[in-house]
Design an enzyme around this catalytic site. Structure first.
Site, short mmCIF file in Angstrom:
data_model
loop_
_atom_site.label_atom_id
_atom_site.label_comp_id
_atom_site.label_asym_id
_atom_site.label_seq_id
_atom_site.Cartn_x
_atom_site.Cartn_y
_atom_site.Cartn_z
N ARG A 218 -6.12 2.62 -15.70
CA ARG A 218 -6.23 3.30 -14.41
C ARG A 218 -6.90 4.68 -14.49
O ARG A 218 -7.72 4.99 -13.64
CB ARG A 218 -4.86 3.39 -13.73
CG ARG A 218 -4.22 2.01 -13.49
CD ARG A 218 -3.03 2.05 -12.56
NE ARG A 218 -3.45 2.34 -11.20
CZ ARG A 218 -3.38 3.50 -10.65
NH1 ARG A 218 -2.88 4.53 -11.31
NH2 ARG A 218 -3.81 3.69 -9.42
N GLY B 200 0.79 -1.23 0.00
CA GLY B 200 0.00 0.00 0.00
C GLY B 200 0.81 1.28 0.00
O GLY B 200 0.26 2.37 0.01
N TYR C 268 -10.00 4.62 -12.12
CA TYR C 268 -9.81 5.27 -10.81
C TYR C 268 -9.64 6.79 -10.92
O TYR C 268 -9.23 7.42 -9.95
CB TYR C 268 -8.54 4.75 -10.13
CG TYR C 268 -8.38 3.27 -10.07
CD1 TYR C 268 -9.26 2.47 -9.34
CD2 TYR C 268 -7.31 2.64 -10.71
CE1 TYR C 268 -9.10 1.10 -9.28
CE2 TYR C 268 -7.13 1.27 -10.65
CZ TYR C 268 -8.03 0.51 -9.94
OH TYR C 268 -7.85 -0.84 -9.87
N CYS D 123 -12.67 2.65 -28.46
CA CYS D 123 -13.97 3.19 -28.84
C CYS D 123 -14.82 3.45 -27.60
O CYS D 123 -15.75 2.71 -27.30
CB CYS D 123 -14.65 2.17 -29.75
SG CYS D 123 -15.34 2.98 -31.16
N GLU D 124 -14.44 4.47 -26.88
CA GLU D 124 -15.16 4.80 -25.65
C GLU D 124 -14.75 6.21 -25.24
O GLU D 124 -13.55 6.50 -25.16
CB GLU D 124 -14.75 3.78 -24.57
CG GLU D 124 -15.54 3.93 -23.31
CD GLU D 124 -15.60 2.63 -22.50
OE1 GLU D 124 -15.67 1.54 -23.08
OE2 GLU D 124 -15.57 2.76 -21.27
N GLU E 180 4.48 -6.24 1.95
CA GLU E 180 4.24 -6.73 0.59
C GLU E 180 4.08 -5.58 -0.40
O GLU E 180 2.99 -5.35 -0.93
CB GLU E 180 2.93 -7.54 0.57
CG GLU E 180 2.89 -8.68 1.53
CD GLU E 180 1.48 -9.28 1.64
OE1 GLU E 180 0.48 -8.57 1.43
OE2 GLU E 180 1.41 -10.46 1.95
N PRO E 181 5.12 -4.81 -0.66
CA PRO E 181 4.98 -3.70 -1.59
C PRO E 181 4.85 -4.19 -3.04
O PRO E 181 5.53 -5.13 -3.44
CB PRO E 181 6.30 -2.92 -1.41
CG PRO E 181 7.27 -3.95 -0.93
CD PRO E 181 6.49 -4.95 -0.12
N GLY E 182 3.97 -3.56 -3.78
CA GLY E 182 3.84 -3.86 -5.20
C GLY E 182 4.13 -2.60 -5.99
O GLY E 182 5.19 -2.43 -6.59
N ARG E 183 3.17 -1.66 -5.91
CA ARG E 183 3.28 -0.40 -6.65
C ARG E 183 4.61 0.31 -6.43
O ARG E 183 5.23 0.80 -7.37
CB ARG E 183 2.13 0.52 -6.21
CG ARG E 183 1.94 1.76 -7.06
CD ARG E 183 0.97 2.73 -6.39
NE ARG E 183 -0.26 2.11 -5.98
CZ ARG E 183 -1.36 1.99 -6.71
NH1 ARG E 183 -1.38 2.48 -7.93
NH2 ARG E 183 -2.44 1.41 -6.22
N1 LLP Z 1 -0.82 -7.25 -0.49
C1 LLP Z 1 -2.12 -7.46 -0.75
C2 LLP Z 1 -2.81 -8.49 0.00
C3 LLP Z 1 -2.78 -6.72 -1.73
O1 LLP Z 1 -4.07 -6.95 -1.96
C4 LLP Z 1 -2.07 -5.74 -2.46
C5 LLP Z 1 -2.73 -4.95 -3.50
C6 LLP Z 1 -0.70 -5.55 -2.17
C7 LLP Z 1 -0.11 -6.32 -1.17
C8 LLP Z 1 0.16 -4.55 -2.90
O2 LLP Z 1 -0.28 -3.26 -2.71
P1 LLP Z 1 0.58 -2.03 -3.29
O3 LLP Z 1 1.89 -1.99 -2.53
O4 LLP Z 1 0.80 -2.30 -4.72
O5 LLP Z 1 -0.26 -0.85 -3.06
N2 LLP Z 1 -5.36 -2.06 -9.32
C9 LLP Z 1 -5.25 -1.04 -8.30
C10 LLP Z 1 -4.47 -1.53 -7.11
C11 LLP Z 1 -5.06 -2.76 -6.48
C12 LLP Z 1 -4.26 -3.23 -5.31
C13 LLP Z 1 -4.67 -4.59 -4.90
N3 LLP Z 1 -3.94 -5.14 -3.82
C14 LLP Z 1 -4.60 0.21 -8.90
O6 LLP Z 1 -4.30 0.22 -10.08
O7 LLP Z 1 -4.44 1.20 -8.20
#
Ligand code: LLP
Length: 432
Positions: free
Chosen positions: A330, A248, A334, A361-362, A290-293
């Site tokens: 996105r 997050g 969003y 087409c939107e 658990e960083p993703g973004r």
């Molecule tokens: N852990 C869990 C259990 C999650 O559900 C998520 C993201 C993460 C870690 C990673 O979160 P981050 O560090 O990336 O914020 N599609 C949306 C984001 C959906 C996030 C879903 N879960 C967007 O484009 O903003």
């Protein structure tokens, strides 16, 4: 456009990413193409690890692969020593195909199917993050058939609402994810796990949302979760070793965003965890995140070719690119904001306000409303920054658009890591 990581403008007035000229990248790989700054991804991985190492606590950083995954990235994450979160058979398959060490894979998801669970058991992954009662029963039944013990984290909803887009908040009580602490289901789940012979309850997981700028949500969660650890110990005598606080952590999409440095998020998390667990006289658990973004988001830049330009006098100038909501949904989903620049004429004069339209087409397929660019011409190259997370991962074939190519740039070298889809790819599964 803010220049992230190694991005800079070179002497030709071209955008350069990872030491590679954007104009040359598109000459080789076409457009649209997503260019990742490999050094920046690696730097983000290291920033998380260093923040924990500095504090001397036990930790694990697990990359949330839903943000973006391909074989090359799985290799990179492995090299950087991170663990990997997957939420589907497809993500798990990709990780395993990449040779990612199974013991460092964590399996999330609110509806893991029987075949996905079997695949994960077969691979002997590190742990399952169990989301609901149905999964608790199903997983045990399948593990029993294989006489295999399983490490479990229970996903808990702490009842904390993160201040972010409502589609990406997950910690509130009314959520499809996890067991609620408040209504007692979390404790009930703990008791069920402890009673199952093949389960090893190693800890608790919570994830409150995505693109969170403040630390207050994490602080509140830690307070609630530490209290829950204590309650579990009191009611069952069981001590857990892992506190997983999810991901997050935010990034800077535009100048309106002011994310905290990774170091600061982690320092706050460690400080609060120490405080609460000392208060409760509980051994400090290992802290997992658990960083993703924040690992891949700022490292990605999409390069598009500009085609049609339509001016409605007195209203707006629409500048259309050769991609859109098919490679970046996105903004439509969003209302996400991005910055942009002309990658082939960074210093072009005569700035004008334009809006960037996708080619789907939107009417909602607008990538950026109102962005200031040098006077745009057909054939210019548009760079849209911060497209590394949840863009390719959410790309689709609306209008039978082909998903773009993806390349990694590092020290002037460019490596294609996902090839552009072909028309043949689009009909591959069609049955005449
Ligand atoms: N852990 C869990 C259990 C999650 O559900 C998520 C993201 C993460 C870690 C990673 O979160 P981050 O560090 O990336 O914020 N599609 C949306 C984001 C959906 C996030 C879903 N879960 C967007 O484009 O903003």
């Amino acid at each position: 456009m803010y220049l992230h990581g190694t991005s800079k403008i070179n002497e030709k007035g071209h955008l350069e990413i990872g030491g590679a000229d954007a104009v040359e990248i598109t000459a080789t790989y076409g457009t649209p193409v997503i260019v990742y700054d490999e050094e920046l991804i690696r730097a983000q991985c290291r920033a998380y690890k260093q923040a924990f190492q500095k504090a001397g606590v036990s930790y694990k950083v697990s990359y949330a692969s839903k943000a973006f995954l391909c074989i090359k990235l799985a290799h990179l994450i492995q090299e950087e020593g991170l663990a990997l979160d997957v939420v589907s058979g497809g993500e798990l398959y990709t990780a395993l195909q990449a040779g990612f060490p199974a013991e460092r894979i964590h399996f999330h998801g609110n509806n893991k199917t029987k075949s996905e669970i079997c695949m994960a058991l077969e691979a002997n992954i590190g742990c399952f993050v169990v989301d609901n009662f149905w999964e608790l029963e199903l997983l045990h039944e399948l593990a029993e058939g294989r006489k295999q013990s399983v490490n479990i984290l229970l996903r808990i909803t702490p009842g904390v609402e993160a201040s972010t887009h409502e589609y990406i908040t997950t910690g509130q009580d009314d959520s499809k994810f996890g067991f609620s602490v408040k209504n007692g289901q979390a404790l009930q789940a703990v008791q069920m796990v402890i009673a199952k012979p093949l389960y090893r309850l190693i800890g608790i997981h919570s994830h409150i949302g995505s693109q969170i700028f403040e630390t207050s949500g994490f602080i509140k969660s830690i307070e609630i979760l530490a209290c829950f650890f204590k309650q579990v110990h009191k009611e069952t005598g069981h001590t857990m070793d892992v506190l997983n606080l999810g991901g997050g952590f935010s990034i800077r999409y535009t100048d309106k965003d002011a994310p905290l440095p990774v170091q600061q998020y982690i320092e706050v998390i460690i400080r609060e965890t120490r405080k609460r667990f000392v208060d409760y006289k509980y051994k400090l658990p290992a802290i997992w995140v658990e960083p993703g973004r924040s690992i891949v988001g700022e490292a990605g830049t999409t390069l598009y070719a500009i085609g049609a330009i339509k001016e409605i006098p007195g209203v707006r100038k629409y500048v259309s690119v050769d991609g859109g909501m098919s490679d970046n949904i996105r903004p439509a989903l969003y209302k996400a904001r991005h910055e942009a620049m002309l990658a082939n004429r960074a210093y072009g004069r005569q700035k004008e306000l334009v809006s960037i339209a996708g080619k789907c087409c939107e009417s909602g397929d607008m990538l950026i409303w109102n962005v200031l660019l040098p006077k745009v011409q057909h054939g210019d190259l548009l760079a849209v920054s911060c497209t590394g997370a949840y863009t390719y991962a959410m790309a689709n074939n609306y209008n039978r658009m082909q998903r773009p190519a993806v390349v990694f740039a590092y020290n002037g070298k460019v490596q294609e890591v996902i090839r552009r889809e072909t028309y043949e790819d689009l009909i591959r599964n069609d049955i005449g």
